[in-house]
Design a protein around this motif. Structure first.
Motif, short mmCIF file in Angstrom:
data_model
loop_
_atom_site.label_atom_id
_atom_site.label_comp_id
_atom_site.label_asym_id
_atom_site.label_seq_id
_atom_site.Cartn_x
_atom_site.Cartn_y
_atom_site.Cartn_z
N PRO A 54 -0.56 -1.38 -5.21
CA PRO A 54 0.04 -2.62 -4.71
C PRO A 54 0.19 -2.54 -3.19
O PRO A 54 0.54 -1.47 -2.67
N TYR A 55 -0.04 -3.65 -2.49
CA TYR A 55 -0.02 -3.62 -1.03
C TYR A 55 1.34 -3.21 -0.48
O TYR A 55 1.44 -2.54 0.54
N ILE A 56 2.40 -3.59 -1.18
CA ILE A 56 3.76 -3.34 -0.67
C ILE A 56 4.04 -1.84 -0.44
O ILE A 56 4.87 -1.48 0.38
N PHE A 57 3.29 -0.97 -1.12
CA PHE A 57 3.43 0.47 -0.87
C PHE A 57 3.23 0.78 0.62
O PHE A 57 3.86 1.67 1.16
N HIS A 58 2.30 0.05 1.23
CA HIS A 58 1.97 0.32 2.64
C HIS A 58 3.15 0.05 3.58
O HIS A 58 3.62 0.97 4.26
N PRO A 59 3.68 -1.19 3.64
CA PRO A 59 4.84 -1.40 4.52
C PRO A 59 6.03 -0.50 4.17
O PRO A 59 6.74 -0.05 5.07
N LEU A 75 7.95 -5.84 7.64
CA LEU A 75 7.35 -7.17 7.84
C LEU A 75 6.05 -7.12 8.65
O LEU A 75 5.48 -8.15 8.96
N HIS A 76 5.57 -5.92 8.99
CA HIS A 76 4.53 -5.86 10.03
C HIS A 76 3.20 -6.51 9.64
O HIS A 76 2.45 -6.94 10.51
N ASP A 77 2.89 -6.60 8.35
CA ASP A 77 1.62 -7.22 7.97
C ASP A 77 1.80 -8.62 7.38
O ASP A 77 0.84 -9.24 6.95
N VAL A 78 3.04 -9.08 7.35
CA VAL A 78 3.35 -10.33 6.65
C VAL A 78 2.76 -11.56 7.33
O VAL A 78 2.14 -12.41 6.71
N ALA A 134 3.19 4.78 13.23
CA ALA A 134 3.51 5.03 11.82
C ALA A 134 2.48 4.33 10.93
O ALA A 134 2.00 4.90 9.94
N ASP A 135 2.13 3.12 11.29
CA ASP A 135 1.13 2.34 10.56
C ASP A 135 -0.21 3.09 10.56
O ASP A 135 -0.85 3.27 9.53
N ARG A 136 -0.62 3.56 11.74
CA ARG A 136 -1.88 4.27 11.85
C ARG A 136 -1.85 5.59 11.06
O ARG A 136 -2.82 5.95 10.40
N HIS A 192 -0.18 6.23 8.32
CA HIS A 192 -0.35 5.95 6.90
C HIS A 192 -1.80 5.55 6.60
O HIS A 192 -2.37 5.96 5.59
N ASN A 193 -2.40 4.78 7.47
CA ASN A 193 -3.79 4.40 7.26
C ASN A 193 -4.72 5.61 7.30
O ASN A 193 -5.70 5.68 6.57
N MET A 194 -4.41 6.57 8.16
CA MET A 194 -5.23 7.78 8.22
C MET A 194 -5.02 8.63 6.96
O MET A 194 -5.94 9.23 6.45
MN MN Z 1 -0.41 -2.07 8.37
#
Ligand code: MN
Length: 737
Positions: free
Chosen positions: A56-61, A84-87, A150-152, A154-156
């Motif tokens: 689920p996408y919400i895991f990411h934020p 809220l960063h991707d909202v 932090a976003d980067r 998690h994406n890595m």
């Molecule tokens: Mn993101």
């Protein structure tokens, strides 16, 4: 995929609770409510979305928010913004909705994060431009950049599920920009993890290999460390103080870097680990206590006087404080010992945000960070810098180690390592820089390009007759001085060009030619100059003379417009071209459709079949193939992601590829003969060149030879290693170095 909706919901709630638990120590009244509201909105907004991995996408934020709390030490505002960063980008929710619920501060952070999203989401040619945008927001609120990191991160961590070309692009952008950024902000733990992940996704075999070797040497290393620290422990115990001794091996990436830079195998990296002594003491006793521990350590082990670093008296620009020394262990091995307090340790790992916990001592660090932000802002405000120049500048600011010097009045100035007297002059004031003719360093007269060192005291000498010239650009290294000199030169050029314009117009009038845009265009072509400014400058300088201008009278314009160099075909058109060309017998497949096209192998990393590679569309030489671990790859992928295309080797044919080997060993009669015998007779490999140097009984050989693929090469290396006297055989990365 079968999804158990109930189970999934439970997991989401679990993760949300975990976030709250971790945030608890920093929460003030009403904060929990705010976080809950943000979570509810994000959850609703991303309801039907999934990540590439299927989660689920919400895991990411949620994870990004958790990283903000746990690994960076941020508070409620950042947690809400992270949730809220991707909202705004992905859903119907708008900034105005967020402002109504959460107020201006959070909205502006979310806005900043939304604006810079394109940086990695869509790897277009505008990457550098996007990065510049990102730093704009950085200079407003540093939390934007911290959440972005932090976003980067998690994406890595979840890069595995991305397609290969995207992995490469994101990984390279990370090593090129984000890891240095994390370093500059003092986020050491995040920087290290980003670097390791970069290596893992660009060169898995090497990554695995180093990780395995670290593992394999663990037992003996631990035994050694135990013996080494025992006497120190005994002494510290007598002091009745709380302390902790840690020893972590160097990161995989930094070991890799060392091996590559010095061209040595893992076994020869001598400083695989450092020992860290962390003491718990009050603020006012920090410094004296650290030196006391230093004294204990050096009672048992002899220190190397060249390797003493005192970053307690003068912390690094990113806030790092610690006392480092390298001492000789009983077995003759050098060991680095880092001495610091608990507070210093936390700041070293978490950086900027950890400072809030220790408010009273932040002044020193704050002013350094503030200075850096001012420098970033200055660079940003330079309108005429192209985005790429800008990124270069910015990296210049990031990487330079600093040197501390003094003005004649004893004021401390920080300048980048390698900076010259001229840099220093510009650091003080543009006018002083522009008029600089030399300097007195520690009372001694030196030229303007004299490189300054720690502790120097500098008096700048000026003359009203002095004027900057092109050479000066080679005498300075700081972006600030460079930009100022460029400005001054431009100004100067413009003045000359103004004179030139007057001369040109007067002459053309005599020749009865009306000056208009078209005539300028023809003049440009006739004199073969790149711009109108250059034309006018050359006239003003007298490089183009009145006699030359006269000749223009007989000029017949060709009418053929030359193609500008900047018109580089993008990937799409190249791929189309590829399709129309058809197949030939070759070994490399390129592009989305994995077609066979013409290409050249890059000279910087000389790929051979079996290597993992990518294609890069160049301006004039078609497609160049690079290894994914090529030293130039980060720059290419980070700045020109749109020119990168997939490439893959297919089953090999009898084609030979040029590669290089370094052979090191002890010299003996007949050895060269034996080596070349293995190469040319036993394995029937063609050598292109062979050179050997012998020095005090050690020989160093470099062989360029043709092989079919990596397997062939490995076979050759293992055969060569068996030759008597040969100690080590390595493929070398670059012919350029
Ligand atoms: Mn993101």
């Amino acid at each position: 995929m079968v999804v158990d909706a109930v189970e999934e919901k439970r997991e989401i709630i679990n993760r949300y609770r975990r976030l709250l638990r971790k945030a608890k120590p920093v929460l003030k009244e009403g904060d929990a409510k705010l976080i809950k509201r943000a979570f509810t909105i994000a959850m609703e907004a991303h309801k039907n979305m999934r990540r590439k991995s299927g989660e689920p996408y919400i895991f990411h934020p949620l994870t990004v928010a958790e990283i903000c709390v746990e690994e960076i030490g941020l508070g409620t505002t950042s947690i809400v913004a992270a949730l809220l960063h991707d909202v705004v980008e992905d859903t119907d929710i708008q900034l105005s909705d967020i402002e109504r619920t959460f107020g201006k501060k959070i909205t502006s952070i979310v806005d900043g994060l939304t604006k810079i999203r394109g940086v990695f989401e869509y790897g277009t040619s505008a990457q550098a431009e996007n990065f510049r945008k990102m730093l704009f927001t950085l200079s407003e609120d540093v939390r934007v950049i911290l959440i972005k990191l932090a976003d980067r991160l998690h994406n890595m961590r979840t890069l595995e599920s991305m397609p290969r070309n995207k992995q490469l692009r994101v990984a390279n952008e990370t090593i090129y920009l984000y890891a240095p950024l994390a370093h500059r902000l003092g986020l050491n733990a995040i920087k290290t993890e980003l670097e390791d992940l970069y290596l893992r996704f660009t060169d898995y075999a090497t990554y695995r290999d180093i990780a395995n070797k670290i593992d394999a040497t663990k037992t003996s290393r631990n035994r050694f460390i135990k013996q080494f620290v025992q006497p120190i422990k005994d002494e510290l115990d007598m002091l009745k103080v709380n302390y902790e001794i840690k020893s972590r091996p160097k990161s995989i990436f930094s070991i890799f870097n060392k091996m590559r830079k010095q061209n040595i195998p893992f076994e020869e990296v001598y400083d695989l680990f450092a020992i860290r002594i962390i003491i718990d003491t009050s603020l006012e006793h920090e410094k004296s206590f650290c030196w006391q521990v230093y004294s204990i350590v050096t009672d048992f082990y002899t220190p190397n006087p060249d390797r003493l670093r005192d970053w307690i008296s003068t912390p690094k620009g990113n806030g790092y404080e610690s006392l480092h020394t390298t001492v000789m262990a009983k077995n003759g091995q050098w060991v680095e010992v880092q001495i610091r307090t608990k507070r210093m340790d936390e700041i070293a790992e978490k950086g900027y945000a950890a400072h809030w916990k220790y408010k009273d001592n932040t002044a020193k660090y704050e002013s350094n960070l503030e200075k850096w932000l001012v420098r970033v802002r200055e660079t940003l405000e330079k309108q005429d810098l192209t985005a790429l120049e800008f990124v270069d500048d910015f990296r210049g600011n990031l990487f330079n180690e600093e040197v501390f010097v003094f003005t004649p009045k004893g004021e401390l100035k920080t300048i980048p390592k390698g900076a010259t007297a001229l840099d220093f002059a510009f650091e003080i004031h543009t006018d002083i820089g522009a008029k600089c003719i030399g300097a007195k360093v520690n009372q001694k007269l030196v030229p303007i390009n004299h490189v300054l060192r720690n502790g120097d005291q500098i008096e700048i000498l000026t003359s009203s007759k002095q004027k900057p010239n092109e050479d000066w650009l080679r005498f300075v290294i700081s972006p600030k001085a460079k930009n100022k000199i460029k400005d001054l030169l431009k100004e100067d050029r413009r003045k000359v060009a103004d004179d030139g314009k007057e001369i040109l117009i007067r002459k053309l009038r005599q020749m009865k030619i009306d000056v208009n845009g078209q005539v300028y265009e023809q003049l440009r072509e006739f004199f073969n100059v790149s711009s109108q400014l250059e034309l006018l400058y050359k006239v003003g300088k007298g490089i183009i003379t009145i006699a030359d201008i006269k000749k223009f009278q007989d000029y017949k314009p060709t009418g053929v417009k030359k193609l500008a160099v900047s018109e580089v075909a993008d990937v799409k058109t190249i791929e189309q071209e590829i399709k129309s060309k058809g197949r030939s017998e070759d070994t490399l497949l390129i592009g989305e459709d994995m077609d066979v096209v013409e290409y050249k192998l890059a000279k910087c990393c000389t790929p051979i079949p079996g290597d993992e590679v990518f294609g890069f569309v160049t301006v004039s030489e078609g497609i160049k193939i690079h290894r994914t671990n090529c030293p130039n790859a980060p720059e290419l992928l980070a700045n020109h992601g749109n020119r990168v295309i997939k490439a893959k080797w297919t089953s090999q044919h009898e084609v030979a590829f040029l590669t290089g080997l370094k052979v090191v060993g002890t010299d003996r009669v007949g050895l060269i003969n034996d080596v070349s015998k293995v190469i040319s007779e036993e394995l029937k490999v063609n050598m292109s060149s062979l050179s050997f140097k012998t020095d005090h009984g050690i020989f160093n050989g470099e062989i360029m030879l043709y092989v079919n693929d990596t397997r062939h090469l490995e076979m050759l290396i293992s055969k060569l290693e068996k030759v008597e006297g040969v100690v080590q055989v390595n493929r070398f990365d670059s012919r350029a170095s």
